[in-house]
Design a protein around this motif. Structure first.
Motif, PDB file in Angstrom:
ATOM      1  N   LEU A  31       0.851  -1.175   0.000  1.00 52.82           N
ATOM      2  CA  LEU A  31       0.000   0.000   0.000  1.00 52.82           C
ATOM      3  C   LEU A  31       0.893   1.232   0.000  1.00 52.82           C
ATOM      4  O   LEU A  31       1.939   1.247   0.648  1.00 52.82           O
ATOM      5  N   GLN A  43      -2.198   8.352   6.205  1.00 48.61           N
ATOM      6  CA  GLN A  43      -2.283   7.457   7.361  1.00 48.61           C
ATOM      7  C   GLN A  43      -3.680   6.856   7.501  1.00 48.61           C
ATOM      8  O   GLN A  43      -3.869   5.654   7.596  1.00 48.61           O
ATOM      9  N   GLU A  44      -4.692   7.741   7.454  1.00 46.47           N
ATOM     10  CA  GLU A  44      -6.081   7.318   7.623  1.00 46.47           C
ATOM     11  C   GLU A  44      -6.516   6.417   6.466  1.00 46.47           C
ATOM     12  O   GLU A  44      -7.183   5.407   6.657  1.00 46.47           O
ATOM     13  N   LEU A  45      -6.141   6.813   5.258  1.00 51.91           N
ATOM     14  CA  LEU A  45      -6.532   6.019   4.092  1.00 51.91           C
ATOM     15  C   LEU A  45      -5.960   4.614   4.185  1.00 51.91           C
ATOM     16  O   LEU A  45      -6.663   3.623   3.971  1.00 51.91           O
ATOM     17  N   GLU A  46      -4.677   4.538   4.538  1.00 51.24           N
ATOM     18  CA  GLU A  46      -4.059   3.221   4.609  1.00 51.24           C
ATOM     19  C   GLU A  46      -4.747   2.370   5.672  1.00 51.24           C
ATOM     20  O   GLU A  46      -5.048   1.197   5.456  1.00 51.24           O
ATOM     21  N   GLN A  47      -5.047   2.995   6.800  1.00 48.66           N
ATOM     22  CA  GLN A  47      -5.700   2.260   7.872  1.00 48.66           C
ATOM     23  C   GLN A  47      -7.054   1.702   7.426  1.00 48.66           C
ATOM     24  O   GLN A  47      -7.394   0.556   7.686  1.00 48.66           O
ATOM     25  N   ARG A  48      -7.817   2.548   6.727  1.00 46.41           N
ATOM     26  CA  ARG A  48      -9.136   2.067   6.288  1.00 46.41           C
ATOM     27  C   ARG A  48      -9.029   0.945   5.285  1.00 46.41           C
ATOM     28  O   ARG A  48      -9.808  -0.003   5.304  1.00 46.41           O
ATOM     29  N   LEU A  49      -8.059   1.073   4.371  1.00 46.03           N
ATOM     30  CA  LEU A  49      -7.905   0.010   3.380  1.00 46.03           C
ATOM     31  C   LEU A  49      -7.547  -1.297   4.070  1.00 46.03           C
ATOM     32  O   LEU A  49      -8.088  -2.354   3.740  1.00 46.03           O
ATOM     33  N   VAL A  50      -6.644  -1.211   5.043  1.00 49.96           N
ATOM     34  CA  VAL A  50      -6.263  -2.430   5.759  1.00 49.96           C
ATOM     35  C   VAL A  50      -7.465  -2.996   6.498  1.00 49.96           C
ATOM     36  O   VAL A  50      -7.715  -4.204   6.486  1.00 49.96           O
ATOM     37  N   GLU A  51      -8.258  -2.116   7.103  1.00 48.50           N
ATOM     38  CA  GLU A  51      -9.439  -2.595   7.823  1.00 48.50           C
ATOM     39  C   GLU A  51     -10.419  -3.315   6.904  1.00 48.50           C
ATOM     40  O   GLU A  51     -11.171  -4.176   7.340  1.00 48.50           O
ATOM     41  N   MET A  52     -10.454  -2.919   5.637  1.00 46.73           N
ATOM     42  CA  MET A  52     -11.359  -3.574   4.696  1.00 46.73           C
ATOM     43  C   MET A  52     -10.703  -4.793   4.051  1.00 46.73           C
ATOM     44  O   MET A  52     -11.256  -5.370   3.122  1.00 46.73           O
ATOM     45  N   GLY A  53      -9.525  -5.150   4.485  1.00 45.37           N
ATOM     46  CA  GLY A  53      -8.908  -6.378   4.001  1.00 45.37           C
ATOM     47  C   GLY A  53      -7.893  -6.211   2.880  1.00 45.37           C
ATOM     48  O   GLY A  53      -7.423  -7.201   2.324  1.00 45.37           O
TER      49      GLY A  53
ATOM     50  N   ARG B  67     -11.528   0.826  16.848  1.00 39.91           N
ATOM     51  CA  ARG B  67     -10.995   2.179  16.750  1.00 39.91           C
ATOM     52  C   ARG B  67     -12.081   3.234  16.970  1.00 39.91           C
ATOM     53  O   ARG B  67     -11.827   4.304  17.504  1.00 39.91           O
ATOM     54  N   ARG B  69     -14.371   4.971  14.594  1.00 36.37           N
ATOM     55  CA  ARG B  69     -14.141   6.164  13.765  1.00 36.37           C
ATOM     56  C   ARG B  69     -15.430   6.919  13.472  1.00 36.37           C
ATOM     57  O   ARG B  69     -15.387   8.024  12.983  1.00 36.37           O
ATOM     58  N   ARG B 103     -12.710 -13.409   7.034  1.00 37.05           N
ATOM     59  CA  ARG B 103     -11.441 -12.670   7.119  1.00 37.05           C
ATOM     60  C   ARG B 103     -11.487 -11.496   8.079  1.00 37.05           C
ATOM     61  O   ARG B 103     -10.652 -11.358   8.970  1.00 37.05           O
ATOM     62  N   LEU B 104     -12.472 -10.617   7.858  1.00 34.80           N
ATOM     63  CA  LEU B 104     -12.465  -9.376   8.626  1.00 34.80           C
ATOM     64  C   LEU B 104     -12.894  -9.611  10.062  1.00 34.80           C
ATOM     65  O   LEU B 104     -12.380  -8.985  10.986  1.00 34.80           O
ATOM     66  N   ARG B 107     -10.069 -11.047  12.216  1.00 33.62           N
ATOM     67  CA  ARG B 107      -9.113 -10.020  12.642  1.00 33.62           C
ATOM     68  C   ARG B 107      -9.679  -9.246  13.832  1.00 33.62           C
ATOM     69  O   ARG B 107      -8.959  -8.944  14.787  1.00 33.62           O
ATOM     70  N   ILE B 187      -1.335   0.633  12.070  1.00 35.50           N
ATOM     71  CA  ILE B 187      -1.470  -0.054  10.793  1.00 35.50           C
ATOM     72  C   ILE B 187      -0.696  -1.366  10.815  1.00 35.50           C
ATOM     73  O   ILE B 187      -1.173  -2.398  10.350  1.00 35.50           O
ATOM     74  N   LEU B 190      -2.642  -3.956  12.645  1.00 43.35           N
ATOM     75  CA  LEU B 190      -3.759  -4.455  11.847  1.00 43.35           C
ATOM     76  C   LEU B 190      -3.272  -5.455  10.815  1.00 43.35           C
ATOM     77  O   LEU B 190      -3.876  -6.505  10.612  1.00 43.35           O
ATOM     78  N   GLN B 194      -4.241  -9.300  10.532  1.00 43.10           N
ATOM     79  CA  GLN B 194      -4.865  -9.838   9.327  1.00 43.10           C
ATOM     80  C   GLN B 194      -4.094 -11.049   8.812  1.00 43.10           C
ATOM     81  O   GLN B 194      -4.691 -12.039   8.399  1.00 43.10           O
TER      82      GLN B 194
END
Ligand SMILES: Nc1nc2c(ncn2[C@@H]2O[C@H](COP(=O)(O)OP(=O)(O)OP(=O)(O)O)[C@@H](O)[C@H]2O)c(=O)[nH]1
Ligand SMILES: [Mg+2]
Lengths: 95, 624
Positions: A31, A43-53, B67, B69, B103-104, B107, B187, B190, B194
């Motif tokens: 990423l 930072q926020e974008l990367e975190q959200r992408l990771v959260e969505m798998g 988190r 958000r 998956r999600l 995690r 990150i 996470l 994952q």
């Protein structure tokens, strides 16, 4: 993983998911949220992408695209489908 | 066994079936639908386990991480961490996962383990997983995670038996809660979690060789760049045509029934009971009855919405509309709250809790009341049926349905315009947050849950008719009947009543937009709820007209109003803030009166200006 956007010694085969066409199948390499058109901070974008798998190694496929400028896209990430805009998908480097 | 009831909490990724489990455990009827972000509040319920333990269970909003958000995710985080005011930490966390999509959630499970509460993993939707040929090695997974695992089918009778049994076993032993080691994951955390989750899945889950392609096949039609938009338009169009054509026979039946009832009361009441007779006939039947007549339409619109929600279409509609919404400066997740506002703005405004950014959330709250809610249907239908002929245009389109469609379109267009304007003037430098939404697999709508959903809505509508609307009607009837006309007075008695006084006092304000004093009187109690205006007009005109006019309010309007006035009132109802409950919810959700006042003023101003233009234009065109 390189943090500096200028030193992008991207492999020629590496593309950003945001540029890929419908039907594209590939694997996430890393990423890189530093240079996207997204309104989120990298930072926020990367975190959200990771959260969505969206993590390294996941298989991705672009299943559908929207009407206007072929945006947003529906992406199969392993076995779930995520809808997102191309500007955010720019942070996902795939091969 | 302790006497104090044990506390369970349902935690999990969105759309995994937490609310379905909650409903089947407690016998409640909380809203269930096939898209992420349905539940935005903490709901509490109770049940007794087979071994007689009394248990309180909390249903919580779905979340991908602790988190927090957005406001809904914060609720879940605070409950789990024991930070929620007035709520003790749960004794047992039931982490709910969709067995077809682990998956999600896995995690999240790994993250939840760090909180240290006793926990059990529930693999829900195991029926779908089995049908698709997914096999899960429960023992292996339980070992890897270090947690007990049960499977469940939340929507089937007996589908939670094992969960109940295992909960009992679990509660019979004593459990030490470890101290929480949870910190907001970085990150790197996470990603590590994952990877670990993916490793466990690879070890314990065998996926079928032939994956499910039905969802994909439907999507290639429904999300087709051109075809998809056409389908969306057709669905909405059919919905509004149906509201008119399908509901017609049932509505006529109801309305004839009320007329007959009114006549019966008129005939059997002894002379000298004039006041009671007037109350029953004018207040109750012409007032409340004229609202109940719209029940079939309410049922049809909810039937459509519930079917689409349960099927899984909502998230697709959000996908199709995203660019258009984004163009108007709206957040990517604003679509579903706005679509819910077609039913009622109140759940729509609550649903904006899924929006993480405060400004984006405010914009959505501001425009949600412009979406055509079901309480406007009686007003629109009444006026349309009185003034628009039920002819067929272009061979197959019902003209009345077409006008209705136009009113909905006007609501949507004005909402998007207001959003664009608000963005431009208030928050020009602020770019709305992006759209990122899981598209769930399609599910066959379940007859029982649709039936329950429709029934609940119908009951709510009738309940309102019996409470808010009824009490307003008593008031209106009183104001319109007293004081009685002096002896030898000319004209209808109502001209001497309080209602006429109030109406005449307001009339100068409303004359420029074409409203007469009767409309003015109806608009004030109409603040309680939009349908009240219909009932109020029914009562006022029926008292004014005397006995013979007591039946069909629509016919009376067609005689008494010009087309210009009717159009002006239709336009008024697109914009006017005629709903006190919506304003109250805006106040609560935005945490202060400021945005409630802003909403009220801007909507009122829009309504006045738009009605003024409509009325004068219509008059200039000679529409009398
Ligand atoms: N076939 C099947 N469908 C289920 C099961 N459990 C839930 N569903 C369906 O899954 C969808 C989502 O259920 P909900 O209970 O609303 O999910 P939720 O976890 O509360 O969702 P959020 O509130 O958005 O977080 C609905 O369409 C349910 O009918 C199950 O065990 N089997
Ligand atoms: Mg729920």
């Amino acid at each position: 993983m390189t943090g500096d956007p200028n030193s992008s010694q991207d492999n020629l085969q590496d593309i950003r998911l945001g540029h890929a066409d419908r039907g594209f199948v590939g694997k996430i390499i890393r990423l890189d949220a530093l240079v996207t058109g997204s309104s989120l901070s990298p930072q926020e974008l990367e975190q959200r992408l990771v959260e969505m798998g969206f993590v390294e190694g996941a298989r991705v496929e672009i299943l559908h695209e929207g009407t206007i400028r072929r945006d947003p896209i529906a992406v199969r990430v392993d076995n779930i489908t995520i809808a997102l805009r191309r500007s955010e998908a720019m942070a996902v480097i795939v091969e | 066994m302790t006497t104090a009831s044990l506390r369970l909490a349902l935690v999990g990724a969105p759309n995994t079936g937490k609310t379905s489990l909650f409903n089947s455990l407690t016998g409640s009827r909380q809203k269930v639908a096939n898209y992420p972000g349905v539940t935005v509040e903490r709901k509490s319920g109770g049940f007794v386990t087979p071994e007689g333990r009394s248990v309180t269970v909390l249903d919580l909003p779905g979340t991908y991480s602790l988190r927090g958000r957005s406001p809904d995710e914060e609720i879940t985080r605070d409950i789990v961490l024991g930070r929620f005011d007035g709520e003790a930490v749960p004794d047992l966390v039931l982490c709910v996962a969709d067995a077809t999509n682990l998956r999600l959630t896995l995690r999240l499970v790994l993250e939840l383990k760090r909180v240290g509460r006793p926990m059990m993993l529930v693999l829900n939707m195991i029926d779908i997983a089995r049908r698709r040929g997914v096999t899960i090695d429960l023992e292996r997974m339980s070992q890897e995670l270090g947690l007990p695992i049960v499977t469940s089918v939340a929507v089937r009778k007996g589908g939670v038996d094992e969960l109940l049994k295992r909960t009992d076993e679990f509660l019979a032993r004593s459990h030490e809660a470890a101290a929480s080691q949870w910190t907001t994951p970085t990150i790197a955390d996470l990603k590590a979690a994952q990877r670990e989750a993916d490793r466990i899945i690879a070890a314990a889950v065998t996926l079928p060789t032939k994956p499910d392609t039905l969802t994909n096949r439907i999507d290639s039609v429904v999300l087709h760049p051109v075809g998809g938009l056409v389908i969306l338009a057709v669905i909405l169009f059919v919905m509004f045509q149906a509201v008119f054509t399908w509901a017609q026979p049932a509505m006529e039946l109801l309305s004839d029934g009320f007329s007959a009832l009114g006549q019966l009361i008129h005939d059997v009441m002894p002379e000298g009971w004039g006041l009671l007779q007037s109350f029953l006939q004018n207040g109750l039947i012409s007032g409340v009855g004229s609202v109940i007549v719209f029940l079939p339409q309410i049922i049809i619109i909810f039937l459509f919405i519930l079917l689409l929600e349960d099927f899984g279409y909502m998230a697709r509609a959000a996908f199709l509309m995203d660019r258009i919404m984004g163009g108007a400066g709206l957040h990517g997740r604003a679509f579903i709250p706005l679509l819910s506002s077609f039913a009622c703005a109140i759940p729509g405004i609550m649903a904006t809790r899924v929006i993480d950014n405060r400004r984006d959330r405010l914009t959505t709250i501001l425009i949600a009341p412009l979406m055509t809610c079901s309480a406007r249907i009686p007003v629109y239908t009444l006026i349309i049926s009185a003034f628009v002929p039920a002819t067929t245009v272009w061979g197959f389109v019902n003209l009345q349905g077409l006008v209705m469609f136009g009113l909905y379109a006007a609501g949507i267009t004005s909402a998007l315009t207001v959003s664009a304007v608000a963005k431009f003037f208030l928050w020009r430098d602020h770019a709305p947050a992006p759209f990122m939404l899981e598209l769930p697999d399609y599910k066959m709508p379940r007859l029982k849950s649709i039936a329950i959903g429709v029934f609940t809505r119908a009951k709510m509508f009738l309940y309102r008719a019996g409470t808010t609307i009824l009490s307003m009607m008593v008031l209106i009837w009183f104001l319109a009947s007293f004081p009685t006309a002096p002896a030898g007075a000319e004209g209808p008695a109502i001209n001497y009543s309080f209602a006429a006084m109030i109406g005449h006092a307001l009339e100068p304000l409303l004359r420029p937009i074409g409203f007469n004093w009767q409309i003015a009187v109806a608009l004030i109690p109409g603040m309680a709820a939009r349908e009240v205006a219909v009932a109020a007009l029914g009562t006022v005109y029926s008292i004014e007209g005397g006995k013979e006019a007591a039946d069909q309010i629509g016919q009376v309007l067609a005689q008494k109003w010009t087309l210009a006035t009717a159009l002006s009132l239709l336009v008024w109802y697109i914009f006017a803030p005629q709903c006190a409950s919506t304003l109250a919810v805006i106040r609560r959700e935005t945490g202060g009166a400021k945005w409630m006042v802003v909403t009220f003023i801007y909507m009122l101003a829009l309504a006045y200006v738009a009605s003024f233009l409509t009325f004068n234009l219509a008059q200039a065109l000679g529409l009398h």
